[in-house]
Scaffold this motif. Structure first.
Motif, mmCIF file in Angstrom:
data_model
loop_
_atom_site.group_PDB
_atom_site.id
_atom_site.type_symbol
_atom_site.label_atom_id
_atom_site.label_comp_id
_atom_site.label_asym_id
_atom_site.label_seq_id
_atom_site.Cartn_x
_atom_site.Cartn_y
_atom_site.Cartn_z
ATOM 1 N N PRO A 1 32.527 1.226 9.350
ATOM 2 C CA PRO A 1 31.167 0.733 9.066
ATOM 3 C C PRO A 1 30.495 1.440 7.891
ATOM 4 O O PRO A 1 29.837 0.796 7.087
ATOM 5 C CB PRO A 1 30.425 0.990 10.372
ATOM 6 N N ALA A 2 30.664 2.743 7.784
ATOM 7 C CA ALA A 2 30.015 3.467 6.683
ATOM 8 C C ALA A 2 30.545 2.987 5.338
ATOM 9 O O ALA A 2 29.793 2.830 4.371
ATOM 10 C CB ALA A 2 30.229 4.963 6.835
ATOM 11 N N PHE A 3 31.841 2.746 5.276
ATOM 12 C CA PHE A 3 32.434 2.281 4.029
ATOM 13 C C PHE A 3 31.938 0.881 3.690
ATOM 14 O O PHE A 3 31.661 0.566 2.539
ATOM 15 C CB PHE A 3 33.958 2.318 4.133
ATOM 16 N N LEU A 4 31.801 0.020 4.704
ATOM 17 C CA LEU A 4 31.294 -1.332 4.473
ATOM 18 C C LEU A 4 29.838 -1.307 4.002
ATOM 19 O O LEU A 4 29.444 -2.111 3.155
ATOM 20 C CB LEU A 4 31.432 -2.171 5.745
ATOM 21 N N VAL A 5 29.048 -0.369 4.516
ATOM 22 C CA VAL A 5 27.662 -0.241 4.069
ATOM 23 C C VAL A 5 27.628 0.161 2.594
ATOM 24 O O VAL A 5 26.852 -0.388 1.801
ATOM 25 C CB VAL A 5 26.894 0.771 4.945
#
Length: 177
Positions: free
Chosen positions: A122-126
């Protein structure tokens, strides 16, 4: 600093003198590429590695004195101001791109992995979403007409003239098929 030097050569020398100036610059750059590492290794072996940093002080003072003495002042007829909005968008976009590349593995708790699953965290997608938004903002602020940009930021202008983008040529040897 090489682009500034090459630009100064273009400004300071008449067209018929530029060849000689460019040849002198190229010869000195080649000499520096050969002599620099040799002098650096001699300096570190004889005086210690800390002197590599200190040797730049007298060289910088001599270069500054020579520049003040021999380089003529040149100013543009109309100086552009800094586009702080563009700088902010570019800086944020580069941060959003480089930060996960530099510290992404440590934040994920894995030191030496290149697993494709890292991409879907999720952090990478954000961060990817932030990059996409910043890219859209950058495109929107640079594609607007020049007169609208001038109205939004008086005195700001592009680094290169916009007509150069329209005259882009395609070279068959440089394109993939």
């Amino acid at each position: 600093m090489v682009p500034q030097v090459l630009t100064s050569i273009q400004v300071m020398f008449a067209p018929h003198e530029r060849g000689k100036a460019m040849a002198t610059f190229s010869a000195l750059a080649g000499l520096a590429a050969v002599v620099g590492p040799i002098m650096g290794s001699l300096l570190t072996e004889t005086a210690g590695w800390r002197w590599v940093f200190l040797v730049n002080v007298p060289v910088g003072v001599l270069a500054l004195a020579a520049a003040l003495r021999f380089v003529p002042e040149s100013r543009a007829a109309h100086a552009n101001r800094v586009d702080f909005r563009g700088v902010a968008v570019l800086s944020a976009g580069l941060l959003a791109l480089l930060y996960p590349l530099v510290v992404g593995h440590e934040l994920a708790g894995r030191q030496h992995t290149h697993a494709p699953a890292e991409i879907f965290r999720p952090a990478f997608l954000v961060v990817l979403a932030v990059m996409a938004v910043l890219l859209l903002v950058a495109v929107a602020t640079t594609v607007i007409p020049a007169d609208a940009h001038e109205h939004a930021c008086p005195g700001c202008g592009p680094l290169t003239p916009r007509h150069l983008d329209r005259k882009r040529r395609r070279y068959p040897s440089a394109t993939a098929r």
